[in-house]
Design a protein around this motif. Structure first.
Motif, PDB file in Angstrom:
ATOM      1  N   GLU A  72     -19.526  30.671   4.916  1.00  0.00           N
ATOM      2  CA  GLU A  72     -19.478  32.015   5.481  1.00  0.00           C
ATOM      3  C   GLU A  72     -19.534  32.008   7.000  1.00  0.00           C
ATOM      4  O   GLU A  72     -19.001  32.910   7.649  1.00  0.00           O
ATOM      5  CB  GLU A  72     -20.623  32.870   4.920  1.00  0.00           C
ATOM      6  CG  GLU A  72     -20.447  33.220   3.453  1.00  0.00           C
ATOM      7  CD  GLU A  72     -21.481  34.208   2.968  1.00  0.00           C
ATOM      8  OE1 GLU A  72     -22.301  34.676   3.793  1.00  0.00           O
ATOM      9  OE2 GLU A  72     -21.481  34.512   1.757  1.00  0.00           O
ATOM     10  N   SER A  73     -20.171  31.003   7.580  1.00  0.00           N
ATOM     11  CA  SER A  73     -20.273  30.944   9.035  1.00  0.00           C
ATOM     12  C   SER A  73     -20.510  29.507   9.465  1.00  0.00           C
ATOM     13  O   SER A  73     -21.335  28.798   8.863  1.00  0.00           O
ATOM     14  CB  SER A  73     -21.409  31.840   9.534  1.00  0.00           C
ATOM     15  OG  SER A  73     -21.507  31.780  10.939  1.00  0.00           O
ATOM     16  N   ASP A  76     -23.946  27.347   9.342  1.00  0.00           N
ATOM     17  CA  ASP A  76     -24.726  27.456   8.114  1.00  0.00           C
ATOM     18  C   ASP A  76     -25.201  26.066   7.685  1.00  0.00           C
ATOM     19  O   ASP A  76     -24.759  25.038   8.205  1.00  0.00           O
ATOM     20  CB  ASP A  76     -23.896  28.106   7.003  1.00  0.00           C
ATOM     21  CG  ASP A  76     -23.852  29.623   7.139  1.00  0.00           C
ATOM     22  OD1 ASP A  76     -24.583  30.159   8.001  1.00  0.00           O
ATOM     23  OD2 ASP A  76     -23.078  30.267   6.409  1.00  0.00           O
ATOM     24  N   CYS A 244     -14.804  33.094   7.132  1.00  0.00           N
ATOM     25  CA  CYS A 244     -16.070  32.868   7.841  1.00  0.00           C
ATOM     26  C   CYS A 244     -16.012  33.375   9.281  1.00  0.00           C
ATOM     27  O   CYS A 244     -17.002  33.276  10.004  1.00  0.00           O
ATOM     28  CB  CYS A 244     -16.426  31.384   7.829  1.00  0.00           C
ATOM     29  SG  CYS A 244     -15.360  30.346   8.846  1.00  0.00           S
TER      30      CYS A 244
END
Length: 453
Positions: A72-73, A76, A244
């Motif tokens: 998602e990013s 992470d 993301c």
């Protein structure tokens, strides 16, 4: 669920010495590659507090793309269980192979995470109490962590070259889906894209890379200085990875390809493109800043802009003391009607045939495409303003053609390539329909003329 035996995390620096062994790892994702549909695999890089250099590559192989990591990013945290340390292209790599081993993984939110629930994990993953302390420590470390990979150098937009690949450190301004199979990522680094030569003879040039210009309420979120580059995303693997990305994020793209079409820059991903971790503070110097100044008069816009291109002197204006603004300032101005002064290039005009510069009422009528580093717009010349602009008798077609060629940057209007000069001009905005003022907003050139050569 399966419980993991012989549970122990290995530091990443020690993983480089564990060739052919199955190990457990936990780390921060600092680089993300795109999945390949051919073999259902993807790559990423991880670091930890004991190895924060270029990172350890991790390759994932799955039976179906849905079980590949969906990060998602960047930044992470990933927990890896029973991954095998192997050599891939002569590089030490952790292999998480769902198809032939008991390897598993779980993804957790990074420094902004507050719980210990993975947002993605394989079915056989089971979190243990030991994991929670590792997660908390990594999140605390991330607050001050800065990823440094000495192997990468980054090219500002002002220095990119057509037909070449470069690394780009930038701000995500906007992401939009235009068709079901095409997305656009709008990125900005505070610098201006190089102006392009015009290579098209007769085809009308577009105002933007995307099929239609974005609506004003979205453009108002764009910076009004520096260029916004469009990255075109149309492959399935690329679309799976860009989820993301979010507007306002700072990201580093490694190895993206730059090209020009219709005089407009765009970029595409390559098979070797990756996205790399960037802390927000790394780009604070590039954040858009509102710039304001004194009003020229109550009818002129109140923005003062530092224009990077000095004009050539080919044109003159009646309002030398009016402030300069960018075309993006004009497009996003809060009022429908206003007056502006700008430095632009005339990249195309219609009609090209000077014998057709009159409408059915005998009034001068010309439509131009104007361009600066921030945008392109249509602007018209009409009636007396057209006569003033060319400053010669309407029957003197040769004089009009000569001035038009100077404006367009060629010996002849149909000559290509052309390099239009930077010129100053005054514009005013107006609306055609009172009931739809923003939707019918138009721009017209006024109080501007081509100086004698």
């Amino acid at each position: 669920m399966e419980i993991r035996d012989d549970y122990k995390f290995l530091r990443i620096q020690d993983a480089f010495k564990a060739l052919h062994l199955h190990i457990n790892l936990i780390g921060v994702i600092v680089e993300l590659g795109f999945s390949t549909g051919s073999d259902c695999s993807c790559m990423l890089k991880i670091v930890d507090p004991w190895h924060s250099g270029s990172g350890l590559p991790v390759k994932f192989v799955a039976r179906i793309t849905q079980t590949l990591p969906r990060v998602e990013s960047i930044g992470d945290i990933i927990l890896l269980s029973r991954v095998k340390i192997v050599l891939i292209n002569r590089k030490i790599t952790a292999l998480c192979n769902e198809t032939s081993s008991s390897s598993t993984f779980a993804l957790f939110h990074g420094k902004h995470g507050v719980d210990f629930v993975p947002y993605q994990s394989l079915p056989k993953f089971l979190i243990r109490e030991q994991d929670k302390s590792f997660l908390s420590n990594l999140r605390e470390w991330l607050i001050t962590y800065k990823f440094e990979d000495g192997s990468c150098c980054f090219t500002p937009l002002k220095d990119i070259k057509e037909g070449e690949c470069s690394n780009l450190s930038c701000l995500i301004v906007h992401i939009s889906k235009v068709y079901k199979d095409r997305w656009y990522i709008y990125v900005w680094d505070g610098t201006e894209l190089p102006p392009c030569n015009i290579l098209v003879k007769s085809e009308r040039l577009p105002l933007c890379v995307e099929p239609e210009m974005l609506p004003t309420y979205i453009l108002r979120k764009f910076p009004t200085f520096g260029s916004v580059l469009r990255i075109i995303v149309d492959r399935v693997s690329e679309k799976q990875a860009i989820h993301c990305l979010q507007p306002g994020q700072h990201v580093k793209f490694l190895n993206i390809f730059f090209q020009v079409n219709m005089g407009l820059w765009n970029a595409t991903f390559t098979p070797s493109t990756k996205m790399q971790y960037t802390m927000n503070r790394e780009m604070q110097g590039f954040s858009p800043q509102s710039m304001s100044g004194e009003k020229f008069s109550s009818t002129w816009n109140p923005i003062t802009r530092c224009i990077s291109h000095s004009h050539s002197g080919i044109t003159g204006v009646a309002h030398e003391d009016a402030p300069f603004v960018s075309l993006m300032d004009i497009l996003t101005y809060h009022s429908v009607t206003a007056k502006f002064r700008c430095v632009v290039r005339f990249i195309q005009v219609y009609p090209r045939d000077v014998r057709k510069l009159r409408d059915s009422n005998g009034k001068f009528k010309l439509l131009a495409i104007l361009e600066d580093a921030t945008a392109r717009i249509h602007a018209s010349l009409y009636a007396d303003e057209g006569e003033k602009f060319f400053g010669c008798d309407q029957s003197d077609e040769e004089a009009i053609v000569k001035k038009m060629n100077r404006l367009l940057g060629g010996e002849e209007m149909e000559q290509v390539p052309r390099n239009p000069p930077w010129v100053q001009c005054c514009l005013f905005s107006f609306y055609k329909h009172k009931m739809d003022q923003w939707g019918s907003r138009r721009f017209r050139i006024f109080d501007t003329w081509i100086n004698a050569s």
